[in-house]
Design a protein around this motif. Sequence first.
Motif, PDB file in Angstrom:
ATOM      1  N   ARG A 300      45.223  53.021  39.446  1.00  0.00           N
ATOM      2  CA  ARG A 300      45.802  52.126  38.453  1.00  0.00           C
ATOM      3  C   ARG A 300      46.731  51.066  39.040  1.00  0.00           C
ATOM      4  O   ARG A 300      47.456  50.405  38.292  1.00  0.00           O
ATOM      5  CB  ARG A 300      46.561  52.960  37.402  1.00  0.00           C
ATOM      6  N   PHE A 301      46.727  50.897  40.364  1.00  0.00           N
ATOM      7  CA  PHE A 301      47.453  49.758  40.929  1.00  0.00           C
ATOM      8  C   PHE A 301      46.620  48.497  40.682  1.00  0.00           C
ATOM      9  O   PHE A 301      45.395  48.526  40.824  1.00  0.00           O
ATOM     10  CB  PHE A 301      47.704  49.940  42.424  1.00  0.00           C
ATOM     11  N   PRO A 302      47.258  47.389  40.294  1.00  0.00           N
ATOM     12  CA  PRO A 302      46.500  46.170  39.980  1.00  0.00           C
ATOM     13  C   PRO A 302      45.533  45.782  41.089  1.00  0.00           C
ATOM     14  O   PRO A 302      45.919  45.638  42.247  1.00  0.00           O
ATOM     15  CB  PRO A 302      47.602  45.116  39.799  1.00  0.00           C
ATOM     16  N   GLY A 303      44.268  45.638  40.711  1.00  0.00           N
ATOM     17  CA  GLY A 303      43.240  45.180  41.642  1.00  0.00           C
ATOM     18  C   GLY A 303      42.561  46.270  42.426  1.00  0.00           C
ATOM     19  O   GLY A 303      41.538  46.021  43.067  1.00  0.00           O
ATOM     20  N   CYS A 304      43.076  47.508  42.404  1.00  0.00           N
ATOM     21  CA  CYS A 304      42.467  48.592  43.188  1.00  0.00           C
ATOM     22  C   CYS A 304      41.389  49.274  42.359  1.00  0.00           C
ATOM     23  O   CYS A 304      41.613  49.608  41.192  1.00  0.00           O
ATOM     24  CB  CYS A 304      43.528  49.607  43.626  1.00  0.00           C
ATOM     25  N   ARG A 305      40.241  49.527  42.965  1.00  0.00           N
ATOM     26  CA  ARG A 305      39.139  50.156  42.252  1.00  0.00           C
ATOM     27  C   ARG A 305      38.682  51.437  42.950  1.00  0.00           C
ATOM     28  O   ARG A 305      37.524  51.829  42.838  1.00  0.00           O
ATOM     29  CB  ARG A 305      37.966  49.174  42.114  1.00  0.00           C
ATOM     30  N   ARG A 306      39.574  52.114  43.654  1.00  0.00           N
ATOM     31  CA  ARG A 306      39.241  53.415  44.242  1.00  0.00           C
ATOM     32  C   ARG A 306      38.997  54.411  43.096  1.00  0.00           C
ATOM     33  O   ARG A 306      39.804  54.564  42.201  1.00  0.00           O
ATOM     34  CB  ARG A 306      40.374  53.884  45.140  1.00  0.00           C
ATOM     35  N   ALA A 307      37.839  55.090  43.111  1.00  0.00           N
ATOM     36  CA  ALA A 307      37.446  55.972  42.009  1.00  0.00           C
ATOM     37  C   ALA A 307      38.501  57.041  41.751  1.00  0.00           C
ATOM     38  O   ALA A 307      39.117  57.574  42.677  1.00  0.00           O
ATOM     39  CB  ALA A 307      36.105  56.632  42.322  1.00  0.00           C
TER      40      ALA A 307
END
Length: 399
Positions: A300-307
């Motif tokens: 949920r850090f802006p821009g992060c898409r780690r599953a």
Amino acid sequence: MASDMELRSVAAEAAGLAGRSDRRLQHDIDHAMAIVDDYPAVFTAWETRRITRDHVEVIVKAGCVVPAEVRPAFEEAAIEICERDIAVRVREPLRALAQRMHPREFTERHRDAAAGRCVRVLPGADGMSDLIATLPTVIAAGMLDRLTQMGQSVKDARAAGTDAAGAAFGDAAAPGQPEEPDARTMDQLRADALADLVLGGAPVVDPTYGTDGPGPLGAIRARVQVVVTADTLTGTDHGPAGAVGAGLVDADTARELAGQTASWDRLFIDPVTRTPAEIDTYRSTASMRRLLQARDQHCRFPGCRRAAIRCEIDHTIDHALGGHTHIYNLAHLCQRHHSMKQFTDWKVRQLGGGLLEWTSPGGRIYREDVPIPAVCFTPEPDPPPGARTGHLVDEPPPF
């Protein structure tokens, strides 16, 4: 020299302003610092227009194997080569120069490089991705040769009308039906063979078992977190689903996996109230973790898409400071951003409904909206017939 956490924080701040991934931006910062600090002569030659930016990139890439003590000599020789030709034609001469100037034997360097072997996935277009394995050359060449032999054997068997390839690579004909010549290309056959071997095979030597026989590693099933809207799942629309952290999945495949998987957990969440759950202990319950995975889908850090299935559940307000183990005080953060939250001046608070507000050390505010409510499931791709070696029954599905 700035610490790793300081660089992460700076990259995150700059990424928020630029609307980019902080990982990618930190890579760009590191690359720029390498050119300026490690290749000053090359940087000067670029400034004075003796060489082009493309030349700089080729020199830095070729020089990554050159140790610092010989880098100045490498720079001067590389600049002379680049002044005589365009960038695309100096790659091989620069690689040869780097190998020739290196003080260590190639065998020693290969031994160290082999420690960096890895596998990664790069999402592509139209529901496809590239699976890239960085391996010693002889192993990579051997793998390609074996896959080619397998593909050719399937083609030969089908052409001869035998049943030997009937179940090969998930392309079996129905019982009693005559075999038809295999129309797949060699590239397709190699790709199908690789998928079957990885998803259904077992390692030749399984150290967890202690012998060369089949062991627990062969029973580990593949897991993929898939996110799909209810409308797509029921066939109301045909929008793509998402393999979290990997890319898009076509609707037909998502529905097929949803219907066949044995590891299916459905979560029906009120899209308006998103009913909260809370417990008194530090660790969240399995049902809360499933709910959070469905809500967050990724870091949920802006821009992060780690599953989310590759992330940690963080207490927004630290549990040791009185933060509750409550749905609205929990969120998934990857290890990188979990550490950054803990050890730098980045702050986060939850505004309700899963909405997170991040404040950077510079005072700028970024909001990370909760993803669209969705149904999530974790399919376990089946191996080809005859390749199943059993299931691990003591490990619950991740979601």
